[in-house]
Design an enzyme around this catalytic site. Sequence first.
Site, PDB file in Angstrom:
ATOM      1  N   GLN A   1       0.841  -1.198   0.000  1.00  0.00           N
ATOM      2  CA  GLN A   1       0.000   0.000   0.000  1.00  0.00           C
ATOM      3  C   GLN A   1       0.877   1.249   0.000  1.00  0.00           C
ATOM      4  O   GLN A   1       1.278   1.748   1.047  1.00  0.00           O
ATOM      5  CB  GLN A   1      -0.951   0.017   1.191  1.00  0.00           C
ATOM      6  N   PHE A   2       1.144   1.775  -1.202  1.00  0.00           N
ATOM      7  CA  PHE A   2       1.998   2.956  -1.324  1.00  0.00           C
ATOM      8  C   PHE A   2       1.358   4.181  -0.689  1.00  0.00           C
ATOM      9  O   PHE A   2       2.055   5.123  -0.315  1.00  0.00           O
ATOM     10  CB  PHE A   2       2.350   3.229  -2.798  1.00  0.00           C
ATOM     11  N   THR A   3       0.050   4.186  -0.509  1.00  0.00           N
ATOM     12  CA  THR A   3      -0.609   5.362   0.066  1.00  0.00           C
ATOM     13  C   THR A   3      -0.227   5.586   1.527  1.00  0.00           C
ATOM     14  O   THR A   3      -0.458   6.672   2.056  1.00  0.00           O
ATOM     15  CB  THR A   3      -2.145   5.287  -0.083  1.00  0.00           C
TER      16      THR A   3
END
Length: 149
Positions: free
Chosen positions: A78-80
């Site tokens: 999850q890059f967010t």
Amino acid sequence: MKAVIQRVLESDVKIDGRTVGKIGKGMMILLGVVDGDAENEADLLINKIPFLRIFEDENGKMNLSCLDTGGEILVVSQFTLCADCSHGRRPSFTKAAAPDAANALYEYFVRGLEKAGVKSVKTGKFGADMKVSLINDGPVTIILDTEQF
């Protein structure tokens, strides 16, 4: 690296309606790789997460680890988690690692959990649009950031 760890009774991840990873009792981990992260940051998390005593013992106290209970782990990239919300209202993701580097560390992290002795490690698919479901047990949610170690 950043990890959001949730103690779960069960969790799964679907892509296009198809289940690609599913676990029972254990941990669901959202993993974000920050630009500049390397294997040493992953190692910090590998050496901490499976040993976190967040599962209840016979007295109802959080004294047992995922390894102690034979729990499973589902890891979802999850890059967010690397979002910078300090300016304006639109998050910036420039602090996230480039996809190739992030995927390499994601896979390294997953292999490290397996080597640490986790009973079963399942994953989503790096970079895919995923739908994650879980039943948080407790709820228990822990946030780790290797910048704080």
